[in-house]
Design a protein around this motif. Sequence first.
Motif, mmCIF file in Angstrom:
data_model
loop_
_atom_site.group_PDB
_atom_site.id
_atom_site.type_symbol
_atom_site.label_atom_id
_atom_site.label_comp_id
_atom_site.label_asym_id
_atom_site.label_seq_id
_atom_site.Cartn_x
_atom_site.Cartn_y
_atom_site.Cartn_z
ATOM 1 N N UNK A 130 0.853 -1.198 0.000
ATOM 2 C CA UNK A 130 0.000 0.000 0.000
ATOM 3 C C UNK A 130 0.887 1.245 0.000
ATOM 4 N N UNK A 131 1.916 1.248 0.852
ATOM 5 C CA UNK A 131 2.802 2.414 0.945
ATOM 6 C C UNK A 131 3.480 2.693 -0.394
ATOM 7 N N UNK A 132 3.796 1.616 -1.129
ATOM 8 C CA UNK A 132 4.484 1.775 -2.414
ATOM 9 C C UNK A 132 3.513 1.990 -3.571
ATOM 10 N N UNK A 133 2.216 1.927 -3.289
ATOM 11 C CA UNK A 133 1.228 2.053 -4.369
ATOM 12 C C UNK A 133 1.310 0.896 -5.351
ATOM 13 N N UNK A 134 1.687 -0.284 -4.836
ATOM 14 C CA UNK A 134 1.829 -1.456 -5.706
ATOM 15 C C UNK A 134 0.464 -2.159 -5.811
ATOM 16 N N UNK A 135 -0.443 -1.527 -6.570
ATOM 17 C CA UNK A 135 -1.823 -2.037 -6.651
ATOM 18 C C UNK A 135 -1.882 -3.357 -7.420
ATOM 19 N N UNK A 136 -0.908 -3.582 -8.296
ATOM 20 C CA UNK A 136 -0.845 -4.857 -9.027
ATOM 21 C C UNK A 136 -0.610 -6.016 -8.071
#
Length: 215
Positions: free
Chosen positions: A194-200
């Motif tokens: 979530x912190x890295x915005x790794x939505x994949x």
Amino acid sequence: MDIGVDIVDITAIAARAPVIPVLTIERTADAVPLARALLKGGLPVLEVTLRTPAAVEALRAIAAEVPEAVLGAGTLLQVRQFDEVRRAGATFAVCPGCTPQLVAAAKAAGLPFLPGIQTVSEAMALAEQGATVMKFFPAGAAGGIAWLKAAEAPLGSLRFCPTGGVTAENAPHYLALGNVACVGGSWVAPRQAVAAGDWGCIERLAAAASQLKRR
Ligand code: 3PG
């Protein structure tokens, strides 16, 4: 404290997906992409915990922009929070434990309710109030699969959503039990992703979780 109406049953919501992601959202801006990734992966039922200052805004954002989510609010500890989360767009409520006052607040808010239990007596007290599906929390620390197996004969009409210590590895074993309606867990939305915005990454974890079989 009995206000003469029934707890709104959560069975239909629990039936929607095998896993309820338990979300602790630090930044409001993460709420919508996180919800979208989980839904895209196949998990429509979400629990946003009221553990961060961003939680209520996160509920509002998801309710407004991801209306297809079945949006719940969790970690409700106070009576006033039921009305607050209902106004923010939550359509069900989750508590880690329960009190008669919180049952009354859930009834008054008219929100489907997933109250928490850890013992047979707590489950019996909530069954007297009309609850049929309960959060078993913290599942891992409170006896896990062994507890659920032992409780099935005496509490046969009740179903549980074990949460707390449920993982991708042990979730299939919980879901194989006859008295498990669904499981809850944070593993599908890891803090670092979530912190890295790794939505994949989150979509892939949700896709795997959405395929888990229930009995
Ligand atoms: C919860 O609030 O339901 C739990 O903290 C989730 O537990 P987990 O992080 O072990 O999945």
